[in-house]
Write a protein that holds these residues in place. Structure first.
Motif, PDB file in Angstrom:
ATOM      1  N   ARG A  93       8.213   6.469  -1.770  1.00 40.06           N
ATOM      2  CA  ARG A  93       9.015   7.382  -2.590  1.00 40.06           C
ATOM      3  C   ARG A  93       9.411   8.616  -1.759  1.00 40.06           C
ATOM      4  O   ARG A  93      10.523   9.122  -1.835  1.00 40.06           O
ATOM      5  CB  ARG A  93       8.217   7.792  -3.824  1.00 40.06           C
ATOM      6  N   LYS A  94       8.463   9.067  -0.951  1.00 37.26           N
ATOM      7  CA  LYS A  94       8.775  10.205  -0.079  1.00 37.26           C
ATOM      8  C   LYS A  94       9.817   9.795   0.962  1.00 37.26           C
ATOM      9  O   LYS A  94      10.772  10.529   1.239  1.00 37.26           O
ATOM     10  CB  LYS A  94       7.478  10.687   0.601  1.00 37.26           C
ATOM     11  N   LEU A  95       9.637   8.609   1.537  1.00 33.04           N
ATOM     12  CA  LEU A  95      10.576   8.148   2.565  1.00 33.04           C
ATOM     13  C   LEU A  95      11.995   8.065   2.019  1.00 33.04           C
ATOM     14  O   LEU A  95      12.971   8.249   2.736  1.00 33.04           O
ATOM     15  CB  LEU A  95      10.148   6.775   3.091  1.00 33.04           C
ATOM     16  N   CYS A  96      12.061   7.792   0.722  1.00 32.33           N
ATOM     17  CA  CYS A  96      13.362   7.669   0.069  1.00 32.33           C
ATOM     18  C   CYS A  96      14.143   8.977   0.116  1.00 32.33           C
ATOM     19  O   CYS A  96      15.351   8.998  -0.059  1.00 32.33           O
ATOM     20  CB  CYS A  96      13.105   7.237  -1.360  1.00 32.33           C
ATOM     21  N   GLU A 149      12.143   3.785  -8.112  1.00 34.09           N
ATOM     22  CA  GLU A 149      12.471   2.984  -9.287  1.00 34.09           C
ATOM     23  C   GLU A 149      11.641   1.717  -9.267  1.00 34.09           C
ATOM     24  O   GLU A 149      12.101   0.641  -8.921  1.00 34.09           O
ATOM     25  CB  GLU A 149      13.959   2.616  -9.222  1.00 34.09           C
ATOM     26  N   LYS A 205       0.934   4.005  -2.964  1.00 35.24           N
ATOM     27  CA  LYS A 205       0.512   5.373  -2.714  1.00 35.24           C
ATOM     28  C   LYS A 205       1.649   6.372  -2.864  1.00 35.24           C
ATOM     29  O   LYS A 205       1.418   7.574  -2.861  1.00 35.24           O
ATOM     30  CB  LYS A 205      -0.069   5.496  -1.300  1.00 35.24           C
ATOM     31  N   GLU A 264       0.831  -1.199   0.000  1.00 38.09           N
ATOM     32  CA  GLU A 264       0.000   0.000   0.000  1.00 38.09           C
ATOM     33  C   GLU A 264       0.871   1.257   0.000  1.00 38.09           C
ATOM     34  O   GLU A 264       0.644   2.182  -0.775  1.00 38.09           O
ATOM     35  CB  GLU A 264      -0.917  -0.005   1.216  1.00 38.09           C
ATOM     36  N   LEU A 265       1.872   1.264   0.863  1.00 39.43           N
ATOM     37  CA  LEU A 265       2.722   2.452   0.944  1.00 39.43           C
ATOM     38  C   LEU A 265       3.488   2.672  -0.359  1.00 39.43           C
ATOM     39  O   LEU A 265       3.715   3.797  -0.784  1.00 39.43           O
ATOM     40  CB  LEU A 265       3.692   2.326   2.118  1.00 39.43           C
ATOM     41  N   VAL A 299       4.146   6.699  -0.706  1.00 37.84           N
ATOM     42  CA  VAL A 299       4.720   7.100   0.578  1.00 37.84           C
ATOM     43  C   VAL A 299       6.191   6.660   0.654  1.00 37.84           C
ATOM     44  O   VAL A 299       7.052   7.384   1.141  1.00 37.84           O
ATOM     45  CB  VAL A 299       3.918   6.497   1.758  1.00 37.84           C
TER      46      VAL A 299
END
Ligand SMILES: Nc1ncnc2c1ncn2[C@@H]1O[C@H](COP(=O)(O)OP(=O)(O)OP(=O)(O)O)[C@@H](O)[C@H]1O
Ligand SMILES: [Mg+2]
Lengths: 317, 382
Positions: free
Chosen positions: B220-223, B380, B216, B212-213, B218
């Motif tokens: 990618r943001k955490l990266c 990626e 969505k 899910e993350l 999320v």
């Protein structure tokens, strides 16, 4: 090491290929510290691919990208604390509230004193602090995303389409936030479909099309060097006018108000056009001859003709 | 240098802690998830526990039709009652036994014949060992469990016979269990349910949350934050471990209160729950990465989980299966958690527990390393 780099971002011959498709095709540019730089381009132009390589999410196929003097592929974890990113279509944990989300991201950056209430004030979410992410409207989510991008007080902020999908008021609110950051001297790197957004915020605009930069400069310069034609607007109730114009070899389009818009390359053409309409016995109720605006320059640079999408149609999508 | 390492460790711990807080908040704000996560294994234990508790010391229903109605026949009925294995219902002597059985859904009726006392007297008087007094057993061969019932009845009758003949038995069986103490089915079952519940929750927790993350964006943001792959996997593991401990505690509590189980609680329990979580969170991370799409990831998780659930000895001992399936069970990681937990909790056999811990530990390590290597926190996705 970083002191001597006058540039916040240096991109040199950057290429990214996906199975034969060059999403980014050998582009180069630099962004100075404190500069606001906008990538402007239609869907699929390669904007996201470009930003995400620069902000360390993706790896380039070839070329070199330097952020604050550091190579993005080799110094990812040195760079990350100094940049803030709003990815395209930002999303966060559904059940976590606005304030908790900011606390979470601030913790990830560790040991920094983040002024969370200050951030909440900047993006104007004061009365939403206890609302869970999934219950926020699209515009509020986007504003939270911007606040999240700022938790580590970054030197460079990347914003991938910060206002796409927002209503005009929400868009203005985001612009205000970004103008505030600009005033503070942050380096901003943004992508957008909207020329007006680029014009309002950016010091430098790079127009991308199919992975290549087709034009670059300040908004004023771009118009200056590309507005080498005239736009004629005809208000008419007579349907024959459109056909007449087309038969003369021009490419008329209807805009969102139902007016006919024609791009003419020479001043002479204006007279030719009007004469022809008069000779054909058709009538028009209004006429406007002017220099193209930024939107039209953008369309010219990305599509070459006005045919595919006038500003009006683009807005409606 | 040392300070540097310690600083690094504090940073990692901080990041992992932040993730755990967010996960736990997300968990308890989703009330239905909380309910199913905690209640499902408990329901399993209650259902199976109730079914098999009856098996362990079952009292059978027994219909007796006394056509003789003499002190002797009454004595026999009383003797059977005293065995305490039967709840007896008398069948009226006037009734036709077959019809009575059908009408009242009885699968066994013992009929004491009219001449019972007489033949008994005759036999005792003549000391004739070749003939015996017969007792008719009318039974329904299609009925489930009737053979067990007849078996128990035979045993009871044998005892009565022996007592009446007044001779001590020649052979007395003295059961010695391979285990130190006798255990009931429920005590076999509860460790299996713990192993299985922890596996399912870890596997699906990891697959669902991460898919899910990822979908969505999320992740990618955490990266673009200082979080590393290792931090992310460890956060998942610790979070699932906390839930596993909670859920295991609930399961054990219910087992103690409702079934009064006799299970050892020792450090092995923690070790096996932890290794169970490590293995299957790791596997979940790998599946998420390999399958790319949420649906195919959970389908793959299903495909791994079902054989594991049924073939690794959760519901019944592996020894009950054919030889080749037993061999197959031995390559299933869950088998070692099952065996290990039972060794620790039922048999208190520390050597056996250690052996299982080594197997599952090796599996956990491989999966964890592999998971850390292939998990991306990147955008990626292709
Ligand atoms: N992971 C990927 N795998 C394959 N192709 C990709 C991948 N990411 C992007 N592309 C392709 O690269 C091109 C550029 O995509 P990109 O997302 O950078 O465009 P964009 O300018 O950001 O578009 P939009 O305005 O719609 O966001 C597109 O043709 C896209 O299909
Ligand atoms: Mg994009």
């Amino acid at each position: 090491m970083t002191l001597n780099s006058e540039y916040a971002i240096e991109v040199h011959n950057l290429t990214k290929r996906y199975k034969g498709l060059s999403a980014v095709d050998n582009i180069s540019f630099t962004v100075k510290r404190g500069e606001v730089f906008a990538l402007l381009g239609p869907n699929g132009a390669g904007k996201t691919t470009t930003v995400e390589i620069i902000d360390t999410i993706r790896k380039p196929t070839s070329g070199k990208v330097t952020l604050l003097g550091m190579d993005v592929t080799r110094k990812k974890y040195n760079i990350i604390p100094r940049i803030g990113v709003l990815p395209q279509g930002f999303s966060s944990f559904d059940r976590i509230t606005v304030k908790e989300t900011l606390q979470y991201y601030s913790r990830l950056f560790c040991c920094r004193k983040t002024d969370i209430d200050g951030l909440i004030a900047i993006v104007n979410l004061k009365d939403k602090v206890k609302v869970q992410y999934k219950n926020l409207s699209g515009g509020l989510k986007q504003r939270l995303g911007i606040a999240v991008a700022l938790v580590n007080d970054p030197e460079i902020v990347f914003l991938d389409e910060p206002t796409t999908g927002l209503d005009p008021r929400a868009r203005r609110a985001v612009w205000d936030v970004l103008l505030g950051l600009k005033k503070k001297g942050k380096t901003l790197f943004l992508t957008t479909h909207y020329m007006e957004e680029a014009e309002l915020l950016a010091d430098t605009v790079a127009i991308v099309k199919r992975g290549k930069i087709t034009a670059m400069g300040s908004p004023g310069e771009l118009i200056e060097s590309n507005a080498d034609y005239l736009v004629v607007m005809l208000k008419s109730v007579d349907e024959n006018v459109f056909d007449m114009v087309r038969k003369m070899g021009f490419a008329p389009v209807y805009d969102s108000h139902g007016d006919i818009r024609v791009r003419l390359d020479r001043t002479d053409d204006v007279r030719r056009l009007l004469n022809a309409i008069e000779a054909g016995g058709a009538s028009f109720t209004g006429l406007d001859v002017r220099k193209p605006n930024l939107e039209e320059v953008f369309l010219k640079l990305t599509d070459e003709t006005l045919v595919e999408g006038s500003a009006g149609i683009k807005e409606a999508q | 240098m040392n300070l540097h390492i310690m600083n690094g460790a504090i940073i990692r711990a901080n990041i992992i802690w932040a993730n755990i807080i967010v996960s736990i908040k997300s968990f308890y704000r989703e009330k239905t998830v909380v309910f199913f996560r905690l209640a499902f294994p408990v329901i399993l234990i209650l259902v199976f526990g109730t079914i098999f508790m009856e098996r362990d010391n079952e009292i059978f229903e027994l219909s007796i039709q006394d056509l003789n109605r003499t002190p002797s026949s009454e004595k026999l009925v009383e003797a059977i009652r005293l065995s305490k294995r039967f709840k007896m219902t008398p069948v009226p002597p006037a009734a036709d036994a077959k019809q009575y059985a059908k009408a009242n859904k009885r699968n066994l009726i013992v009929i004491i014949p009219k001449d019972f006392e007489m033949s008994l007297m005759q036999k005792m008087g003549s000391n004739d060992f070749d003939t015996a007094v017969s007792l008719t057993q009318l039974y329904d061969p299609g009925s489930f469990g009737v053979t067990t019932k007849i078996g128990v009845l035979d045993m009871v009758l044998a005892g009565i016979n022996q007592e009446m003949s007044g001779k001590p038995p020649l052979i007395v069986p003295e059961p010695v269990s391979v285990l130190k103490k006798k255990y009931r089915f429920i005590e076999f079952f509860v460790p299996g349910v713990i192993a299985m519940a922890v596996m399912t929750a870890s596997l699906f927790g990891a697959v669902n949350v991460n898919a899910e993350l990822l979908q969505k964006g999320v992740i990618r943001k955490l990266c673009t934050t200082p979080i590393t792959r290792m931090d992310w996997i460890l956060s998942n593991v610790f979070y699932q471990f906390i839930l596993a401990v909670l859920s295991t505690a609930v399961m054990l509590l219910v087992s103690y209160i409702v079934f009064n189980v006799n299970l050892e609680i020792n450090a092995w329990l923690v070790v096996f729950v932890a290794l169970d979580v490590f293995s299957f969170v790791g596997l979940g991370m790998i599946l998420t990465r390999v399958a790319k799409e949420a649906e195919s990831a959970s389908a793959a998780a299903d495909a791994l989980m079902f054989p594991m659930m049924f073939l690794s000895g959760t519901f019944f001992p592996v020894e009950m299966m054919p030889e080749f399936l037993q061999k197959f069970a031995r390559v299933l990681p869950l088998y070692y958690v099952n065996e290990g937990l039972r060794a620790a909790m039922v048999a208190a056999d520390h050597m056996a527990a250690l052996k299982c811990a080594l197997f599952i530990g090796a599996f956990a390590a491989v999966v964890f390393v592999l998971g850390t290597m292939i998990t991306t926190l990147g955008g990626e996705t292709a």
